[in-house]
Structures are given as C-alpha cells and as structure tokens.
Design a protein around this motif. Structure first.
Motif, PDB file in Angstrom:
ATOM      1  N   ILE A  56      70.014  60.059  54.237  1.00  0.00           N
ATOM      2  CA  ILE A  56      69.966  61.498  54.004  1.00  0.00           C
ATOM      3  C   ILE A  56      69.553  61.723  52.558  1.00  0.00           C
ATOM      4  O   ILE A  56      70.207  61.234  51.629  1.00  0.00           O
ATOM      5  N   SER A  57      68.455  62.437  52.403  1.00  0.00           N
ATOM      6  CA  SER A  57      67.954  62.662  51.050  1.00  0.00           C
ATOM      7  C   SER A  57      69.000  63.376  50.208  1.00  0.00           C
ATOM      8  O   SER A  57      69.793  64.180  50.704  1.00  0.00           O
ATOM      9  N   ARG A  58      69.014  63.056  48.950  1.00  0.00           N
ATOM     10  CA  ARG A  58      69.969  63.674  48.022  1.00  0.00           C
ATOM     11  C   ARG A  58      69.811  65.192  48.012  1.00  0.00           C
ATOM     12  O   ARG A  58      70.793  65.927  47.933  1.00  0.00           O
ATOM     13  N   VAL A  59      68.590  65.663  48.145  1.00  0.00           N
ATOM     14  CA  VAL A  59      68.344  67.108  48.169  1.00  0.00           C
ATOM     15  C   VAL A  59      69.010  67.726  49.388  1.00  0.00           C
ATOM     16  O   VAL A  59      69.741  68.708  49.276  1.00  0.00           O
ATOM     17  N   GLN A  60      68.789  67.166  50.568  1.00  0.00           N
ATOM     18  CA  GLN A  60      69.364  67.725  51.793  1.00  0.00           C
ATOM     19  C   GLN A  60      70.881  67.559  51.844  1.00  0.00           C
ATOM     20  O   GLN A  60      71.578  68.417  52.380  1.00  0.00           O
ATOM     21  N   ALA A  61      71.389  66.479  51.286  1.00  0.00           N
ATOM     22  CA  ALA A  61      72.839  66.216  51.319  1.00  0.00           C
ATOM     23  C   ALA A  61      73.631  67.325  50.638  1.00  0.00           C
ATOM     24  O   ALA A  61      74.785  67.555  50.985  1.00  0.00           O
ATOM     25  N   ARG A  62      73.021  68.027  49.732  1.00  0.00           N
ATOM     26  CA  ARG A  62      73.706  69.131  49.046  1.00  0.00           C
ATOM     27  C   ARG A  62      73.881  70.355  49.934  1.00  0.00           C
ATOM     28  O   ARG A  62      74.742  71.181  49.697  1.00  0.00           O
ATOM     29  N   TYR A  63      73.027  70.470  50.969  1.00  0.00           N
ATOM     30  CA  TYR A  63      72.986  71.701  51.749  1.00  0.00           C
ATOM     31  C   TYR A  63      73.473  71.582  53.188  1.00  0.00           C
ATOM     32  O   TYR A  63      73.737  72.599  53.822  1.00  0.00           O
ATOM     33  N   ILE A  64      73.555  70.371  53.725  1.00  0.00           N
ATOM     34  CA  ILE A  64      73.943  70.238  55.129  1.00  0.00           C
ATOM     35  C   ILE A  64      75.330  69.612  55.258  1.00  0.00           C
ATOM     36  O   ILE A  64      75.749  68.822  54.422  1.00  0.00           O
ATOM     37  N   SER A  65      76.029  69.992  56.317  1.00  0.00           N
ATOM     38  CA  SER A  65      77.336  69.397  56.600  1.00  0.00           C
ATOM     39  C   SER A  65      77.298  68.582  57.883  1.00  0.00           C
ATOM     40  O   SER A  65      78.200  67.811  58.159  1.00  0.00           O
ATOM     41  N   CYS A  66      76.228  68.775  58.672  1.00  0.00           N
ATOM     42  CA  CYS A  66      76.097  68.055  59.936  1.00  0.00           C
ATOM     43  C   CYS A  66      74.611  67.842  60.234  1.00  0.00           C
ATOM     44  O   CYS A  66      73.795  68.746  60.015  1.00  0.00           O
ATOM     45  N   VAL A  67      74.270  66.653  60.721  1.00  0.00           N
ATOM     46  CA  VAL A  67      72.910  66.372  61.178  1.00  0.00           C
ATOM     47  C   VAL A  67      72.893  66.760  62.653  1.00  0.00           C
ATOM     48  O   VAL A  67      73.607  66.180  63.469  1.00  0.00           O
ATOM     49  N   THR A  68      72.081  67.751  62.991  1.00  0.00           N
ATOM     50  CA  THR A  68      72.098  68.363  64.313  1.00  0.00           C
ATOM     51  C   THR A  68      70.807  68.097  65.089  1.00  0.00           C
ATOM     52  O   THR A  68      69.773  67.789  64.484  1.00  0.00           O
ATOM     53  N   PRO A  69      70.854  68.238  66.418  1.00  0.00           N
ATOM     54  CA  PRO A  69      69.675  67.961  67.243  1.00  0.00           C
ATOM     55  C   PRO A  69      68.445  68.795  66.891  1.00  0.00           C
ATOM     56  O   PRO A  69      67.322  68.326  67.087  1.00  0.00           O
ATOM     57  N   ASP A  70      68.626  69.987  66.368  1.00  0.00           N
ATOM     58  CA  ASP A  70      67.454  70.798  66.012  1.00  0.00           C
ATOM     59  C   ASP A  70      66.640  70.172  64.884  1.00  0.00           C
ATOM     60  O   ASP A  70      65.491  70.531  64.663  1.00  0.00           O
ATOM     61  N   MET A  71      67.210  69.210  64.174  1.00  0.00           N
ATOM     62  CA  MET A  71      66.481  68.499  63.118  1.00  0.00           C
ATOM     63  C   MET A  71      65.584  67.407  63.692  1.00  0.00           C
ATOM     64  O   MET A  71      64.806  66.801  62.966  1.00  0.00           O
ATOM     65  N   LEU A  72      65.659  67.167  65.006  1.00  0.00           N
ATOM     66  CA  LEU A  72      64.868  66.124  65.655  1.00  0.00           C
ATOM     67  C   LEU A  72      63.511  66.622  66.127  1.00  0.00           C
ATOM     68  O   LEU A  72      62.757  65.866  66.723  1.00  0.00           O
ATOM     69  N   ASP A  73      63.166  67.843  65.899  1.00  0.00           N
ATOM     70  CA  ASP A  73      61.929  68.440  66.389  1.00  0.00           C
ATOM     71  C   ASP A  73      60.716  67.754  65.759  1.00  0.00           C
ATOM     72  O   ASP A  73      60.309  68.066  64.652  1.00  0.00           O
ATOM     73  N   GLU A  74      60.127  66.813  66.493  1.00  0.00           N
ATOM     74  CA  GLU A  74      59.015  66.018  65.962  1.00  0.00           C
ATOM     75  C   GLU A  74      57.809  66.865  65.576  1.00  0.00           C
ATOM     76  O   GLU A  74      57.078  66.524  64.654  1.00  0.00           O
ATOM     77  N   MET A  75      57.563  67.955  66.268  1.00  0.00           N
ATOM     78  CA  MET A  75      56.395  68.778  65.956  1.00  0.00           C
ATOM     79  C   MET A  75      56.464  69.350  64.551  1.00  0.00           C
ATOM     80  O   MET A  75      55.447  69.595  63.934  1.00  0.00           O
ATOM     81  N   ARG A  76      57.679  69.536  64.016  1.00  0.00           N
ATOM     82  CA  ARG A  76      57.806  70.069  62.664  1.00  0.00           C
ATOM     83  C   ARG A  76      57.196  69.135  61.650  1.00  0.00           C
ATOM     84  O   ARG A  76      56.542  69.566  60.703  1.00  0.00           O
ATOM     85  N   TYR A  77      57.398  67.820  61.771  1.00  0.00           N
ATOM     86  CA  TYR A  77      56.827  66.942  60.766  1.00  0.00           C
ATOM     87  C   TYR A  77      55.417  66.491  61.112  1.00  0.00           C
ATOM     88  O   TYR A  77      54.675  66.064  60.257  1.00  0.00           O
ATOM     89  N   ARG A  78      55.003  66.622  62.341  1.00  0.00           N
ATOM     90  CA  ARG A  78      53.622  66.271  62.701  1.00  0.00           C
ATOM     91  C   ARG A  78      52.638  67.337  62.236  1.00  0.00           C
ATOM     92  O   ARG A  78      51.486  67.049  61.977  1.00  0.00           O
ATOM     93  N   THR A  79      53.089  68.591  62.175  1.00  0.00           N
ATOM     94  CA  THR A  79      52.189  69.674  61.805  1.00  0.00           C
ATOM     95  C   THR A  79      52.329  70.089  60.345  1.00  0.00           C
ATOM     96  O   THR A  79      51.561  70.904  59.872  1.00  0.00           O
ATOM     97  N   CYS A  80      53.287  69.539  59.653  1.00  0.00           N
ATOM     98  CA  CYS A  80      53.531  69.921  58.269  1.00  0.00           C
ATOM     99  C   CYS A  80      52.641  69.107  57.330  1.00  0.00           C
ATOM    100  O   CYS A  80      52.665  67.879  57.360  1.00  0.00           O
ATOM    101  N   PRO A  81      51.846  69.745  56.499  1.00  0.00           N
ATOM    102  CA  PRO A  81      50.945  69.008  55.599  1.00  0.00           C
ATOM    103  C   PRO A  81      51.663  68.151  54.566  1.00  0.00           C
ATOM    104  O   PRO A  81      51.059  67.272  53.980  1.00  0.00           O
ATOM    105  N   ALA A  82      52.978  68.369  54.369  1.00  0.00           N
ATOM    106  CA  ALA A  82      53.715  67.577  53.376  1.00  0.00           C
ATOM    107  C   ALA A  82      53.954  66.148  53.829  1.00  0.00           C
ATOM    108  O   ALA A  82      54.324  65.297  53.055  1.00  0.00           O
ATOM    109  N   PHE A  83      53.754  65.884  55.121  1.00  0.00           N
ATOM    110  CA  PHE A  83      54.008  64.532  55.628  1.00  0.00           C
ATOM    111  C   PHE A  83      52.759  63.834  55.965  1.00  0.00           C
ATOM    112  O   PHE A  83      51.926  63.872  56.541  1.00  0.00           O
TER     113      PHE A  83
END
Length: 83
Positions: A56-83
């Motif tokens: 878990i990235s240090r940046v995200q660890a500050r903001y999340i309390s649970c890793v949830t299934p909605d974070m598994l959406d593969e289309m989000r990282y396939r279509t995002c130019p940052a990846f």
C-alpha cells in the motif's frame, strides 16, 4: 496511521490470481494493481495475504482504512494515462 483492513473479496482475488499487488494512486482514486504494472516502493506498507504481499503506497495509506473490491476495477488503470 491506523491498521488497514483488507476486504475478504480482495483477499480472495489476490489468492486466486496468485501474485503480489499494490494499492496505488490512479487518476480516479486508489486502485489495486499487480506489481508488474506498478512496482512497490521501499516506503510502502506491506500486508501479508497468504503467500503474497499487498503493498500500500504511503500516499494512499494516509487516506484509506480498508482495501475494498471497488479498488479492483481494472479498467481504471488500463485507461488512465498515468499508468
């Protein structure tokens, strides 16, 4: 920073896919991606999931309390130019 929980559906997903994952930042929020897409950093929090590690990235660890299934959406990282 408090302990971060991992939803059972995310645990099952990691075990089924038999690889390490990382909670990273995408253009639409936190996303769980294989470490082959976004390599872990030495500053990441590490959570053991069976024989695998969920980083878990240090940046995200500050903001999340649970890793949830909605974070598994593969289309989000396939279509995002940052990846």
């Amino acid at each position: 920073m408090s302990q971060i929980e991992v939803d059972q559906e995310v645990i099952d997903f990691i075990l089924k896919n038999d690889q390490d994952y990382r909670v990273s930042t995408s253009c639409s929020g936190p996303v769980v991606v294989p470490i082959t897409i976004k390599a872990p950093k030495t500053t990441d929090l590490q959570i053991k999931v069976g024989n695998h590690i969920l980083y878990i990235s240090r940046v995200q660890a500050r903001y999340i309390s649970c890793v949830t299934p909605d974070m598994l959406d593969e289309m989000r990282y396939r279509t995002c130019p940052a990846f």
